[in-house]
Write a protein that holds these residues in place. Structure first.
Motif, PDB file in Angstrom:
ATOM      1  N   LEU A 179      34.700  25.336  24.821  1.00  0.00           N
ATOM      2  CA  LEU A 179      33.232  25.454  25.290  1.00  0.00           C
ATOM      3  C   LEU A 179      33.244  26.184  26.674  1.00  0.00           C
ATOM      4  N   ARG A 180      32.601  27.422  26.699  1.00  0.00           N
ATOM      5  CA  ARG A 180      32.449  28.487  27.890  1.00  0.00           C
ATOM      6  C   ARG A 180      33.681  29.038  28.554  1.00  0.00           C
ATOM      7  N   LYS A 181      34.626  28.988  27.475  1.00  0.00           N
ATOM      8  CA  LYS A 181      35.935  29.725  27.805  1.00  0.00           C
ATOM      9  C   LYS A 181      36.252  30.490  26.782  1.00  0.00           C
ATOM     10  N   PRO A 182      35.665  31.907  26.882  1.00  0.00           N
ATOM     11  CA  PRO A 182      36.228  32.940  25.782  1.00  0.00           C
ATOM     12  C   PRO A 182      37.848  33.141  25.827  1.00  0.00           C
ATOM     13  N   ASP A 183      38.522  33.196  26.876  1.00  0.00           N
ATOM     14  CA  ASP A 183      39.900  33.462  26.786  1.00  0.00           C
ATOM     15  C   ASP A 183      40.615  32.123  26.054  1.00  0.00           C
ATOM     16  N   ASN A 184      40.409  30.886  26.225  1.00  0.00           N
ATOM     17  CA  ASN A 184      40.846  29.824  25.583  1.00  0.00           C
ATOM     18  C   ASN A 184      40.360  29.798  24.039  1.00  0.00           C
ATOM     19  N   CYS A 185      39.516  30.529  23.581  1.00  0.00           N
ATOM     20  CA  CYS A 185      38.936  30.629  22.365  1.00  0.00           C
ATOM     21  C   CYS A 185      39.930  31.518  21.453  1.00  0.00           C
ATOM     22  N   GLY A 186      40.592  32.466  22.260  1.00  0.00           N
ATOM     23  CA  GLY A 186      41.398  33.575  21.744  1.00  0.00           C
ATOM     24  C   GLY A 186      42.754  32.677  21.503  1.00  0.00           C
ATOM     25  N   VAL A 187      42.924  31.961  22.389  1.00  0.00           N
ATOM     26  CA  VAL A 187      44.358  31.283  22.382  1.00  0.00           C
ATOM     27  C   VAL A 187      44.219  30.198  21.203  1.00  0.00           C
ATOM     28  N   ILE A 188      43.300  29.514  20.893  1.00  0.00           N
ATOM     29  CA  ILE A 188      43.081  28.570  19.995  1.00  0.00           C
ATOM     30  C   ILE A 188      42.996  29.207  18.598  1.00  0.00           C
ATOM     31  N   VAL A 189      42.306  30.287  18.309  1.00  0.00           N
ATOM     32  CA  VAL A 189      42.359  30.806  17.161  1.00  0.00           C
ATOM     33  C   VAL A 189      43.574  31.532  16.820  1.00  0.00           C
ATOM     34  N   GLU A 190      44.288  32.147  17.751  1.00  0.00           N
ATOM     35  CA  GLU A 190      45.817  32.601  17.672  1.00  0.00           C
ATOM     36  C   GLU A 190      46.613  31.707  17.049  1.00  0.00           C
ATOM     37  N   LYS A 236      31.462  17.186  11.727  1.00  0.00           N
ATOM     38  CA  LYS A 236      30.690  17.264  13.179  1.00  0.00           C
ATOM     39  C   LYS A 236      31.435  18.079  14.082  1.00  0.00           C
ATOM     40  N   GLN A 237      32.470  17.382  14.386  1.00  0.00           N
ATOM     41  CA  GLN A 237      33.377  18.001  15.469  1.00  0.00           C
ATOM     42  C   GLN A 237      34.050  19.283  15.048  1.00  0.00           C
ATOM     43  N   ALA A 238      34.412  19.589  13.949  1.00  0.00           N
ATOM     44  CA  ALA A 238      34.897  20.716  13.289  1.00  0.00           C
ATOM     45  C   ALA A 238      33.974  21.593  13.595  1.00  0.00           C
ATOM     46  N   CYS A 239      32.689  21.498  13.053  1.00  0.00           N
ATOM     47  CA  CYS A 239      31.394  22.361  13.235  1.00  0.00           C
ATOM     48  C   CYS A 239      31.310  22.812  14.714  1.00  0.00           C
ATOM     49  N   MET A 240      31.194  21.927  15.432  1.00  0.00           N
ATOM     50  CA  MET A 240      31.049  21.971  16.911  1.00  0.00           C
ATOM     51  C   MET A 240      32.228  22.810  17.563  1.00  0.00           C
ATOM     52  N   LEU A 241      33.417  22.587  17.113  1.00  0.00           N
ATOM     53  CA  LEU A 241      34.661  23.653  17.455  1.00  0.00           C
ATOM     54  C   LEU A 241      34.149  25.244  17.167  1.00  0.00           C
ATOM     55  N   ILE A 242      34.046  25.336  15.953  1.00  0.00           N
ATOM     56  CA  ILE A 242      33.668  26.681  15.179  1.00  0.00           C
ATOM     57  C   ILE A 242      32.572  27.316  16.220  1.00  0.00           C
ATOM     58  N   ARG A 243      31.403  26.618  16.454  1.00  0.00           N
ATOM     59  CA  ARG A 243      30.457  27.158  17.015  1.00  0.00           C
ATOM     60  C   ARG A 243      30.854  27.584  18.444  1.00  0.00           C
ATOM     61  N   ASN A 244      31.632  26.769  19.237  1.00  0.00           N
ATOM     62  CA  ASN A 244      32.204  27.008  20.479  1.00  0.00           C
ATOM     63  C   ASN A 244      33.228  28.181  20.574  1.00  0.00           C
ATOM     64  N   LEU A 245      33.781  28.267  19.414  1.00  0.00           N
ATOM     65  CA  LEU A 245      34.853  29.475  19.678  1.00  0.00           C
ATOM     66  C   LEU A 245      34.246  30.980  19.487  1.00  0.00           C
ATOM     67  N   VAL A 246      33.029  30.884  18.723  1.00  0.00           N
ATOM     68  CA  VAL A 246      32.471  32.293  18.340  1.00  0.00           C
ATOM     69  C   VAL A 246      31.037  32.298  19.308  1.00  0.00           C
ATOM     70  N   SER A 247      30.605  31.408  20.061  1.00  0.00           N
ATOM     71  CA  SER A 247      29.320  31.535  20.733  1.00  0.00           C
ATOM     72  C   SER A 247      29.475  32.651  21.734  1.00  0.00           C
ATOM     73  N   ARG A 248      30.697  32.924  22.350  1.00  0.00           N
ATOM     74  CA  ARG A 248      30.823  33.874  23.417  1.00  0.00           C
ATOM     75  C   ARG A 248      31.916  34.692  23.024  1.00  0.00           C
ATOM     76  N   SER A 249      32.403  34.592  21.915  1.00  0.00           N
ATOM     77  CA  SER A 249      33.478  35.583  21.457  1.00  0.00           C
ATOM     78  C   SER A 249      33.292  36.049  19.988  1.00  0.00           C
ATOM     79  N   ARG A 250      32.202  36.982  19.776  1.00  0.00           N
ATOM     80  CA  ARG A 250      31.858  37.399  18.614  1.00  0.00           C
ATOM     81  C   ARG A 250      33.033  38.137  17.796  1.00  0.00           C
TER      82      ARG A 250
END
Length: 466
Positions: free
Chosen positions: A364-375, A397-411
């Motif tokens: 959430l609100r952390k694009p750099d973390n999103c990349g680390v999580i997906v990788e 619900k939590q899985a959907c929330m995770l996916i949403r947070n991963l891409v909301s600022r990291s298209r």
């Protein structure tokens, strides 16, 4: 389970009728009575499902728990210490063995008898331990039994015997059980000064695993909001008091250092820390005191223990509410461990839920973390969890929330996640679970998928029916 209830006497009469009128064997008579009442929608959880013992003259006596209670009452009246010890132990054992016996004892005056025994045992340590053990057994699931006199007796015992680890443990068990699902008892104990007593017990008896774990659990119960009879409780206020007035975070984290090989105690400490992570500065303080390091180490060392994994994931999720702490968690290598936990315990819906939730907060609100999580395989692990638990709304619900947070600022992450089959799984979750509708729609929208957006309110006022 039925919603109606009956008295113990009603059930006993039905059993006796089956024996005398229909010539059934005692065990068969009990089974038949159970079937009859359950067919009528009666809840028998508070009923002792046994045949009353037969006396020497062939008459049916009272149930064993009531006979024990009568013997205890006579021992109290006669102040017979030897008999008190025996009957208190018997009462405790029978209350632990069968919840229905505990309920019957509670309805039959057991609390008053045990409280009187506690008073008589003031100068007799062994007797006091037995009395407190009986009281804890009796209060299990019946916190309403405790009154002001009982609360005062427990607080006094905790203060007067604070150097006695065994007596402290016995009293803390009573406090914990009296406060579960009981806001009035919680508030009364806190006003009576139980919080410094509990944190003091952890600090003073840091070598006693059972006491540290039980006292930590009692502190955690003080932060619950689980009493449906009150409109709101003081859970948040109690959490702040534990931290600000009683140095609770330092006490818990220091206690953890003595139990590096005891996953059970560390799990209790983690669960309590998560309940205390109610403010940004508290989350940061946990990191500063070394709490994050012990959580990550515990997760790595206890990956084979699902109960511990679940508690640690919950604690990481809680402290990650602070944006600065998110970075510290990722830098500590926790994301890889969270993904490993989901993968290794894919069949456990609670771990999948907590793991997805923890990754979602880190993203959430952390694009750099999103990349680390997906990788690191976080998105793939979440989608595997959705496949494994299609009927578990919390996981979906939590899985959907995770996916949403991963891409909301990291298209740029949309393509890789869609390639994993996210769209179909999220659409299935949305169709299957009404509670997932909003978060699933948001995830699909941010992934760039075609999704119908409903206009919930147009801003126009409508007339009110008279």
């Amino acid at each position: 389970m039925g919603s109606r209830q009956i008295a113990q006497e009603t059930f006993d009469d039905a059993v006796q009728e089956n024996i005398t009128e229909f010539e059934m064997e005692p065990e068969e008579a009990v089974r038949e009575a159970v079937q009859q009442f359950e067919a009528q929608g009666v809840d028998l959880s508070n009923i002792v499902k046994a045949v009353r013992p037969v006396s020497e003259n062939g008459q049916r006596q009272k149930h064993q728990i009531l006979l024990t209670l009568e013997s205890l009452g006579r021992a109290v009246a006669e102040q017979d210490a030897a008999r008190l010890r025996e009957q208190l132990s018997s009462l405790a054992a029978q209350c632990k063995e069968q919840p229905a016996s505990r309920c019957l004892a509670g309805r039959s005056g057991a609390y008053a008898a045990v409280l009187s025994a506690c008073r008589l045992a003031a100068e007799d340590r062994d007797l006091l331990l037995r009395a407190l053990s009986a009281l804890a057994a009796l209060l299990d699931g019946q916190p309403d039994l405790l009154d002001a006199a009982g609360r005062e007796l427990l607080l006094r015992s905790l203060r007067e015997r604070r150097d006695d680890a065994e007596a402290t443990l016995a009293a803390v068990r009573c406090v914990r059980r009296a406060c579960l699902k009981h806001e009035r008892n919680r508030q009364a104990f806190v006003k009576g000064g139980v919080l410094p007593v509990l944190t003091g017990a952890i600090a003073r008896h840091g070598g006693s695993a059972e006491l540290v774990g039980t006292a930590a659990s009692a502190l955690r119960v003080m932060t619950f909001d689980d009493d449906i009879r009150v409109p709101f409780g003081h859970a948040h206020d109690h959490a702040k008091m534990i931290v600000l007035e009683n140095d609770g975070l330092r006490v818990l984290i220091e206690a953890a250092k003595a139990f590096t090989d005891n996953s059970g105690v560390l799990s209790e400490l983690c669960a309590t820390l998560s309940r205390l992570s109610v403010r940004n500065e508290f989350c940061q303080e946990i990191v500063d005191l070394g709490g994050l390091n012990f959580m990550v180490t515990l997760l790595a060392d206890c990956m084979e223990h699902p109960d511990v994994v679940k508690q640690v994931l919950g604690a990481i999720r809680a402290v990650a509410g602070n944006d600065d702490v998110k970075d510290a968690i990722v830098d500590a290598g926790a994301t890889e461990l969270i993904v490993l936990a989901i993968s290794q315990h894919l069949g456990n819906p609670q771990i999948c839920e907590q793991g997805c939730a923890a990754l979602g907060v880190l993203a959430l609100r952390k694009p750099d973390n999103c990349g680390v999580i997906v990788e690191g395989g976080g998105a793939a692990a979440a989608l595997r969890a959705m496949k494994a638990h299609p009927r578990e709304v919390a996981v979906q619900k939590q899985a959907c929330m995770l996916i949403r947070n991963l891409v909301s600022r990291s298209r740029e992450l949309c393509g890789p996640i869609l390639a994993l089959g996210a769209e179909a799984l999220i659409a299935e979750a949305r169709a299957a679970h009404r509670d997932c509708d909003d978060v699933a729609r948001a995830a699909l929208r941010d992934l760039g998928c075609q999704v119908e957006l409903r206009e919930l309110w147009t801003g126009q006022r409508g007339g009110l029916a008279q």
